[in-house]
Design a protein around this motif. Sequence first.
Motif, PDB file in Angstrom:
ATOM      1  N   SER A  17      14.689  20.462  -8.153  1.00  0.00           N
ATOM      2  CA  SER A  17      13.982  19.895  -7.001  1.00  0.00           C
ATOM      3  C   SER A  17      13.631  21.013  -6.034  1.00  0.00           C
ATOM      4  O   SER A  17      14.447  21.909  -5.792  1.00  0.00           O
ATOM      5  CB  SER A  17      14.853  18.859  -6.292  1.00  0.00           C
ATOM      6  OG  SER A  17      15.171  17.781  -7.155  1.00  0.00           O
ATOM      7  N   VAL A  18      12.428  20.944  -5.479  1.00  0.00           N
ATOM      8  CA  VAL A  18      11.980  21.914  -4.486  1.00  0.00           C
ATOM      9  C   VAL A  18      11.587  21.154  -3.233  1.00  0.00           C
ATOM     10  O   VAL A  18      10.806  20.193  -3.296  1.00  0.00           O
ATOM     11  CB  VAL A  18      10.786  22.742  -5.001  1.00  0.00           C
ATOM     12  CG1 VAL A  18      10.322  23.733  -3.930  1.00  0.00           C
ATOM     13  CG2 VAL A  18      11.161  23.485  -6.282  1.00  0.00           C
ATOM     14  N   ALA A  19      12.169  21.559  -2.107  1.00  0.00           N
ATOM     15  CA  ALA A  19      11.913  20.905  -0.824  1.00  0.00           C
ATOM     16  C   ALA A  19      12.151  19.405  -0.919  1.00  0.00           C
ATOM     17  O   ALA A  19      11.396  18.592  -0.363  1.00  0.00           O
ATOM     18  CB  ALA A  19      10.496  21.200  -0.340  1.00  0.00           C
ATOM     19  N   GLY A  20      13.186  19.016  -1.674  1.00  0.00           N
ATOM     20  CA  GLY A  20      13.562  17.619  -1.788  1.00  0.00           C
ATOM     21  C   GLY A  20      12.769  16.815  -2.795  1.00  0.00           C
ATOM     22  O   GLY A  20      13.029  15.616  -2.967  1.00  0.00           O
ATOM     23  N   GLN A  21      11.811  17.431  -3.485  1.00  0.00           N
ATOM     24  CA  GLN A  21      10.973  16.712  -4.449  1.00  0.00           C
ATOM     25  C   GLN A  21      11.278  17.183  -5.860  1.00  0.00           C
ATOM     26  O   GLN A  21      11.255  18.381  -6.156  1.00  0.00           O
ATOM     27  CB  GLN A  21       9.491  16.942  -4.132  1.00  0.00           C
ATOM     28  CG  GLN A  21       8.556  16.174  -5.055  1.00  0.00           C
ATOM     29  CD  GLN A  21       7.096  16.364  -4.684  1.00  0.00           C
ATOM     30  OE1 GLN A  21       6.782  16.918  -3.632  1.00  0.00           O
ATOM     31  NE2 GLN A  21       6.189  15.900  -5.533  1.00  0.00           N
ATOM     32  N   GLU A  76      13.588  25.251  -0.106  1.00  0.00           N
ATOM     33  CA  GLU A  76      14.849  24.687  -0.574  1.00  0.00           C
ATOM     34  C   GLU A  76      14.752  24.390  -2.072  1.00  0.00           C
ATOM     35  O   GLU A  76      13.789  23.768  -2.534  1.00  0.00           O
ATOM     36  CB  GLU A  76      15.173  23.398   0.173  1.00  0.00           C
ATOM     37  CG  GLU A  76      15.441  23.590   1.654  1.00  0.00           C
ATOM     38  CD  GLU A  76      16.851  24.088   1.941  1.00  0.00           C
ATOM     39  OE1 GLU A  76      17.648  24.135   0.978  1.00  0.00           O
ATOM     40  OE2 GLU A  76      17.141  24.402   3.110  1.00  0.00           O
ATOM     41  N   LEU A  77      15.755  24.839  -2.822  1.00  0.00           N
ATOM     42  CA  LEU A  77      15.792  24.645  -4.265  1.00  0.00           C
ATOM     43  C   LEU A  77      17.140  24.043  -4.643  1.00  0.00           C
ATOM     44  O   LEU A  77      18.192  24.563  -4.252  1.00  0.00           O
ATOM     45  CB  LEU A  77      15.594  25.992  -4.974  1.00  0.00           C
ATOM     46  CG  LEU A  77      15.579  26.006  -6.503  1.00  0.00           C
ATOM     47  CD1 LEU A  77      14.457  25.131  -7.053  1.00  0.00           C
ATOM     48  CD2 LEU A  77      15.408  27.434  -7.001  1.00  0.00           C
ATOM     49  N   ILE A  95      14.944  30.010  -1.765  1.00  0.00           N
ATOM     50  CA  ILE A  95      14.359  31.074  -2.589  1.00  0.00           C
ATOM     51  C   ILE A  95      14.262  32.364  -1.785  1.00  0.00           C
ATOM     52  O   ILE A  95      13.743  32.381  -0.662  1.00  0.00           O
ATOM     53  CB  ILE A  95      12.968  30.652  -3.095  1.00  0.00           C
ATOM     54  CG1 ILE A  95      13.099  29.436  -4.015  1.00  0.00           C
ATOM     55  CG2 ILE A  95      12.283  31.808  -3.824  1.00  0.00           C
ATOM     56  CD1 ILE A  95      11.774  28.828  -4.419  1.00  0.00           C
ATOM     57  N   SER A  96      14.761  33.448  -2.377  1.00  0.00           N
ATOM     58  CA  SER A  96      14.746  34.748  -1.695  1.00  0.00           C
ATOM     59  C   SER A  96      14.013  35.825  -2.472  1.00  0.00           C
ATOM     60  O   SER A  96      13.747  36.901  -1.933  1.00  0.00           O
ATOM     61  CB  SER A  96      16.183  35.212  -1.421  1.00  0.00           C
ATOM     62  OG  SER A  96      16.913  35.314  -2.630  1.00  0.00           O
ATOM     63  N   ALA A  97      13.679  35.586  -3.750  1.00  0.00           N
ATOM     64  CA  ALA A  97      12.978  36.601  -4.545  1.00  0.00           C
ATOM     65  C   ALA A  97      12.141  35.922  -5.619  1.00  0.00           C
ATOM     66  O   ALA A  97      12.547  34.910  -6.197  1.00  0.00           O
ATOM     67  CB  ALA A  97      13.974  37.566  -5.190  1.00  0.00           C
ATOM     68  N   ILE A  98      10.955  36.487  -5.878  1.00  0.00           N
ATOM     69  CA  ILE A  98      10.054  36.011  -6.934  1.00  0.00           C
ATOM     70  C   ILE A  98       9.589  37.238  -7.710  1.00  0.00           C
ATOM     71  O   ILE A  98       9.123  38.216  -7.128  1.00  0.00           O
ATOM     72  CB  ILE A  98       8.847  35.249  -6.360  1.00  0.00           C
ATOM     73  CG1 ILE A  98       9.320  34.033  -5.553  1.00  0.00           C
ATOM     74  CG2 ILE A  98       7.900  34.815  -7.475  1.00  0.00           C
ATOM     75  CD1 ILE A  98       8.195  33.315  -4.814  1.00  0.00           C
TER      76      ILE A  98
END
Length: 364
Positions: A17-21, A76-77, A95-98
């Motif tokens: 889930s990302v940002a609650g989705q 948020e993850l 998330i802190s790195a891509i």
Amino acid sequence: MTLQRLPLQAETRPALSVAGQLRPHLTRDLVRLEARHDLDGLARLEMTLTAVGPAEGQAHEPLLWLDGEVLDFGRELEVTMGAEAGRATVFAGRISAIELDMSQGRAPEVTVRAEDRLMDLRMTHRCQTWLQLTDAELVQQIAARHGLQAQAEIDGPRHACLQQWNQSDLAFLRERARRLGAELWLDGRTLHMAAREQRQQPLVTLIQGHNLVHVQLRADLAHQRSSVHVAGWDDAQAEALDEAANDSAVRAEAQGGTHGPAVLQQAFGERHSLRTREVPLKGDEARAWARAQLLTRARRFVRASGVAEGDAGLQVGSRLCLQRVSPLFEGDGYVATQVAHRFDLVHGYRTHFEAERAWVGQGA
């Protein structure tokens, strides 16, 4: 012995889930994932995704996950894992790195890294003098600065002065926890500091040949000590301090087994440790430090490193019972100190763990 029946088929792929989705397409493209946690707190996540695939309204397959629509810095993850009955959250953070990895002959991959909210404490350094407070009050004040609740179940004196000298808030709290023999962790938005015996986690039974895929066990006397002495100076009474902790601090955890200091005495005789780098200013402070150091050493007498079938209920602090691993190492009393929930396309979902115990069983 009755073994728990495992379903013949169960969904073990992580739900993301990302940002609650909920994002099923992330699960679709997932190549591997690791959610790691240890006694120092600060849970970390690393996941790798295939970076090419179909896109709506486009005839070709573009690079995916790099446009910021789903995955972006600070998002948020949340990751849940496990079969239906035991499905639970194994990571929640930001998330802190891509990272993009492109190599000739294989599909591009995007790797995302994230940390839980203790990242805020890790990235905040201070030089500060703290006056007239207990360690529990210190935890509450630092947690409040970062928008967190605090639950500090620790005993200790009121300190006239504590110095945080160019340390991160996380490093400073870790140092305070270590001196008291306490543990630091984050549960949702609540920062905890408590002694191990106050950390309530369920018992997880791991059976070699069943749900325990691999285990390596070692009993090691190298760092065991008969007693730990802490020397200091009582500033109020103007007299020297010399406090000690002996194996009586370990007996309660040994559950009738043979603990490390006892085996050390039998095999090599008494061995003592004197700590002088940290100077306590009160007798109760010195006693607490001595006891914490002896317990830390004693708990590492037996070390287990293993791989279990994926179990989201196996967390740092979980009490473990190992079965079919010989009388020397058999039974409960183990506490998980490091846990990594891993998923890949070869092995599926497995849980890697490190655990420790203060005693051995028959045959010692």
